[in-house]
Design a protein around this motif. Sequence first.
Motif, mmCIF file in Angstrom:
data_model
loop_
_atom_site.group_PDB
_atom_site.id
_atom_site.type_symbol
_atom_site.label_atom_id
_atom_site.label_comp_id
_atom_site.label_asym_id
_atom_site.label_seq_id
_atom_site.Cartn_x
_atom_site.Cartn_y
_atom_site.Cartn_z
ATOM 1 N N SER A 210 0.828 -1.217 0.000
ATOM 2 C CA SER A 210 0.000 0.000 0.000
ATOM 3 C C SER A 210 0.850 1.249 0.000
ATOM 4 C CB SER A 210 -0.922 0.003 1.221
ATOM 5 O OG SER A 210 -1.733 -1.141 1.261
ATOM 6 N N VAL A 211 2.003 1.229 -0.629
ATOM 7 C CA VAL A 211 2.895 2.378 -0.647
ATOM 8 C C VAL A 211 3.585 2.464 -1.997
ATOM 9 C CG1 VAL A 211 4.832 1.046 0.307
ATOM 10 C CG2 VAL A 211 4.770 3.542 0.599
ATOM 11 N N GLU A 212 3.862 3.697 -2.402
ATOM 12 C CA GLU A 212 4.576 3.940 -3.652
ATOM 13 C C GLU A 212 5.697 4.939 -3.398
ATOM 14 O OE1 GLU A 212 4.080 2.310 -6.336
ATOM 15 O OE2 GLU A 212 2.222 1.288 -5.749
ATOM 16 N N ALA A 222 -1.329 4.191 7.563
ATOM 17 C CA ALA A 222 -1.812 2.807 7.574
ATOM 18 C C ALA A 222 -0.667 1.866 7.226
ATOM 19 C CB ALA A 222 -2.957 2.652 6.574
ATOM 20 N N ALA A 223 -0.903 0.575 7.434
ATOM 21 C CA ALA A 223 0.131 -0.420 7.154
ATOM 22 C C ALA A 223 0.565 -0.328 5.697
ATOM 23 C CB ALA A 223 -0.400 -1.817 7.459
ATOM 24 N N LEU A 224 1.890 -0.311 5.491
ATOM 25 C CA LEU A 224 2.420 -0.221 4.133
ATOM 26 C C LEU A 224 2.414 -1.574 3.439
ATOM 27 C CD1 LEU A 224 5.481 2.114 4.848
ATOM 28 C CD2 LEU A 224 3.083 2.723 4.432
ATOM 29 N N PHE A 225 2.620 -2.644 4.218
ATOM 30 C CA PHE A 225 2.625 -4.006 3.679
ATOM 31 C C PHE A 225 1.897 -4.915 4.673
ATOM 32 C CE2 PHE A 225 6.515 -1.914 2.301
ATOM 33 C CZ PHE A 225 6.544 -2.146 0.934
ATOM 34 N N ARG A 226 1.437 -6.052 4.153
ATOM 35 C CA ARG A 226 0.929 -7.117 5.016
ATOM 36 C C ARG A 226 1.619 -8.411 4.594
ATOM 37 N NH1 ARG A 226 -3.206 -5.744 8.252
ATOM 38 N NH2 ARG A 226 -4.281 -3.772 7.797
ATOM 39 N N VAL A 227 2.182 -9.084 5.587
ATOM 40 C CA VAL A 227 2.983 -10.274 5.323
ATOM 41 C C VAL A 227 2.359 -11.469 6.045
ATOM 42 C CG1 VAL A 227 5.262 -11.340 5.568
ATOM 43 C CG2 VAL A 227 5.068 -8.888 5.053
ATOM 44 N N ALA A 228 2.184 -12.572 5.318
ATOM 45 C CA ALA A 228 1.720 -13.823 5.920
ATOM 46 C C ALA A 228 2.931 -14.573 6.438
ATOM 47 C CB ALA A 228 0.976 -14.666 4.903
ATOM 48 N N SER A 229 3.025 -14.712 7.749
ATOM 49 C CA SER A 229 4.180 -15.363 8.354
ATOM 50 C C SER A 229 4.348 -16.777 7.808
ATOM 51 C CB SER A 229 4.005 -15.413 9.878
ATOM 52 O OG SER A 229 5.087 -16.076 10.486
ATOM 53 N N LYS A 230 5.518 -17.042 7.220
ATOM 54 C CA LYS A 230 5.882 -18.330 6.631
ATOM 55 C C LYS A 230 4.931 -18.758 5.514
ATOM 56 C CE LYS A 230 7.896 -19.910 10.988
ATOM 57 N NZ LYS A 230 7.868 -20.951 12.059
ATOM 58 N N GLY A 231 4.070 -17.862 5.074
ATOM 59 C CA GLY A 231 3.129 -18.198 4.014
ATOM 60 C C GLY A 231 2.002 -19.109 4.462
ATOM 61 N N GLU A 232 1.866 -19.320 5.775
ATOM 62 C CA GLU A 232 0.839 -20.234 6.275
ATOM 63 C C GLU A 232 -0.535 -19.592 6.195
ATOM 64 O OE1 GLU A 232 2.214 -20.988 10.195
ATOM 65 O OE2 GLU A 232 3.546 -22.628 9.588
ATOM 66 N N MET A 233 -1.528 -20.411 5.798
ATOM 67 C CA MET A 233 -2.892 -19.954 5.677
ATOM 68 C C MET A 233 -3.788 -20.732 6.640
ATOM 69 S SD MET A 233 -2.715 -17.604 3.356
ATOM 70 C CE MET A 233 -1.378 -17.056 2.289
ATOM 71 N N GLU A 234 -5.037 -20.323 6.705
ATOM 72 C CA GLU A 234 -6.019 -21.039 7.516
ATOM 73 C C GLU A 234 -7.407 -20.813 6.941
ATOM 74 O OE1 GLU A 234 -5.931 -19.534 11.500
ATOM 75 O OE2 GLU A 234 -7.187 -17.819 11.026
#
Length: 386
Positions: A210-212, A222-234
Amino acid sequence: MNMETNIGGDPATYAPLDGARRRKRALIIGGLLILAVLVLAGMFMRGGEKPAAPVDSAPQVTVIVPGRRSITAEISAVGNITARREMPVGIPGEGGIVRAVLVDAGTWVAAGQVLAVVDRSVQTEQAAAIEGQIAQAKADAQLARQNLDRAKRLVGNGFISRADVDTRQAALDSANARVSVAQAQLAQQRALIGRLDVRAPTAGLVLTRSVEAGQIVGPGSAALFRVASKGEMELQARLAEADLARLRVGSRATVTPVGTNFRIEGSIWQISPVIDPNTRQGTVRIALPYHEALRPGGFASAEIGGSTGNVPLLPESAVLSDAQGNYVYVIDGNNTVARRPVKVGQTTENGVTIASGLAGNERVVASAGAFLNPGDKITPQLQAVR
């Protein structure tokens, strides 16, 4: 004219009549003998046949002895896919103008990797000024040490007093303190400069950006990025209260994202400790490994394996219901039909599990129960359990 009447005379006069009678009598006797022979032959031929069994008026009905089987409950659910641990990444420092963005959504990053760089020209100049203060403080400290050393040599000859030595010692201590303060300020400034680098808090997959470059950001952004820890989903699925009671942490689950044929194996890692009082539902969270078909915000279905039980299993045709509830017909030792109320468990592809009401060793009417009534007599035909 003489006429003689032969009454009771010579038997020869009756010979033709007696021969006809004898032939007639022989024919009758021969016919009777032939009839007798035929009757005896028929009785002989039927002698090896068994007598017909008496007709049983009781209807023949298929029955089954279900026994008990180990059944794993399968619960169907639907829900939303989310990151198991989603880490929002913002500005840890005072912010400024973004000079470069180094990653995009969908990029795998390592822990501590730089995601974006914020302008640091002002902070760099401030650091340079503090470095100059450190150099000046060190020079003052060096001069103060030299003055103290000379004072110590002169005090022994009586040229200066002991108080002058103490004054020079205090000047040296003060100079050293200024050096320490300036060095601490430089370390702080360098830390502030380092915080202008937006870094990944953990290894994982960048979900959003969300940043340029050129954008002004700060602590309130606001949050510039959102990262999924280790790529794990649920998968977060809402289930009825009764279904939640049948599940355990660690239960296996198979998840199928909508629009795909992928079957992704996962396991329950958390069951909601509370129930929504309005919907009587709770949330179950199914941990999933990374898969390209799993996209946060998407929709998926799940088949969840619940607890395993050793229960009777009947064909669906054996279970009947009416206003009083579910029931089956069991056959007693006298082949008499009796009604038995039961509590139905899970319906599987192999039949219906019976949670209570049967021990498993009863003879249960497998079908045609709707045509029977309690007290009817039947002829049971045992069907093997598949």
